[in-house]
Design an enzyme around this catalytic site. Sequence first.
Site, short mmCIF file in Angstrom:
data_model
loop_
_atom_site.label_atom_id
_atom_site.label_comp_id
_atom_site.label_asym_id
_atom_site.label_seq_id
_atom_site.Cartn_x
_atom_site.Cartn_y
_atom_site.Cartn_z
N ASP A 113 -7.76 -7.92 5.36
CA ASP A 113 -8.96 -7.61 6.88
C ASP A 113 -9.60 -5.94 6.64
OD1 ASP A 113 -6.54 -6.46 7.86
OD2 ASP A 113 -7.57 -6.41 9.48
N ASP B 134 1.27 -1.46 -0.15
CA ASP B 134 0.50 0.13 0.20
C ASP B 134 0.86 1.21 -0.59
OD1 ASP B 134 -1.75 2.29 0.52
OD2 ASP B 134 -3.15 0.64 2.29
C1 PRP Z 1 -0.96 -4.60 5.82
C2 PRP Z 1 -0.77 -5.70 5.22
C3 PRP Z 1 0.98 -5.33 4.70
C4 PRP Z 1 0.81 -3.97 4.91
C5 PRP Z 1 0.63 -3.14 3.58
O1 PRP Z 1 -1.34 -5.33 7.33
O2 PRP Z 1 -1.36 -6.92 5.05
O3 PRP Z 1 1.46 -6.13 5.30
O4 PRP Z 1 -0.54 -3.11 5.48
O5 PRP Z 1 0.61 -1.42 4.20
P1 PRP Z 1 1.82 -0.78 3.38
O6 PRP Z 1 2.18 -0.68 2.29
O7 PRP Z 1 0.88 0.70 3.70
O8 PRP Z 1 3.25 -0.78 4.78
P2 PRP Z 1 -2.21 -4.83 8.78
O9 PRP Z 1 -0.16 -4.13 9.21
O10 PRP Z 1 -3.22 -4.26 8.64
O11 PRP Z 1 -1.58 -6.05 9.81
P3 PRP Z 1 -2.10 -7.21 9.29
O12 PRP Z 1 -1.35 -8.24 7.74
O13 PRP Z 1 -1.80 -8.45 10.01
O14 PRP Z 1 -3.65 -7.28 8.04
#
Ligand code: PRP
Length: 169
Positions: free
Chosen positions: A154, A98
């Site tokens: 999620d 992201d």
């Molecule tokens: C989300 C997703 C990625 C990260 C991407 O994880 O699973 O690992 O964010 O976002 P970024 O590129 O903006 O850093 P999250 O922290 O929500 O944890 P999860 O995997 O436990 O849902």
Amino acid sequence: MRRIVYDAEQIAERVRELGAAISEAYPDGNVLALGLLKGSFIFLGDLVREITRPLQVDFLVASSYGDAMASRGNVRLVYDPETQLEGKHILLVEDIVDSGRTINRLMGLLGERRPRSLEICALLHKHLATELRYPVRFVGFDAPNEFLVGYGLDHAENFRHLPYIASLQ
Ligand code: PRP
């Protein structure tokens, strides 16, 4: 409101292709697939079964989102892989890129462990990560800039179990 962006069949087909590409990229195996929890748990399980090379699996736990719909950029390492990383071909497996902050932080950490190689495989890539400092070698889908859930992803811990990927917008 939920719109299906990638259905189970599309995901399965793309995961098969990714598995084939990864198998081809590591002819000698010795791969350590490192799944970033929790989001990658389904993708990692499906992906490793499509890789036809000697391979090990471990996990990383980091956290950046909490319950909010926007990334806050603080990455915390909650679980550190127990497996020896030195000398291995590490494949960091992510559900989604992201903002790119998670990748930036984790790649720095993993690079310090002296792996033989270090690559990223992400099922979804939004391509809006201007801060991303590392190329994502294996990408499943170029994803729309929408809030996506399902197949591991999620919203406030819900929807991870959905066999497809949907947009909440
Ligand atoms: C989300 C997703 C990625 C990260 C991407 O994880 O699973 O690992 O964010 O976002 P970024 O590129 O903006 O850093 P999250 O922290 O929500 O944890 P999860 O995997 O436990 O849902």
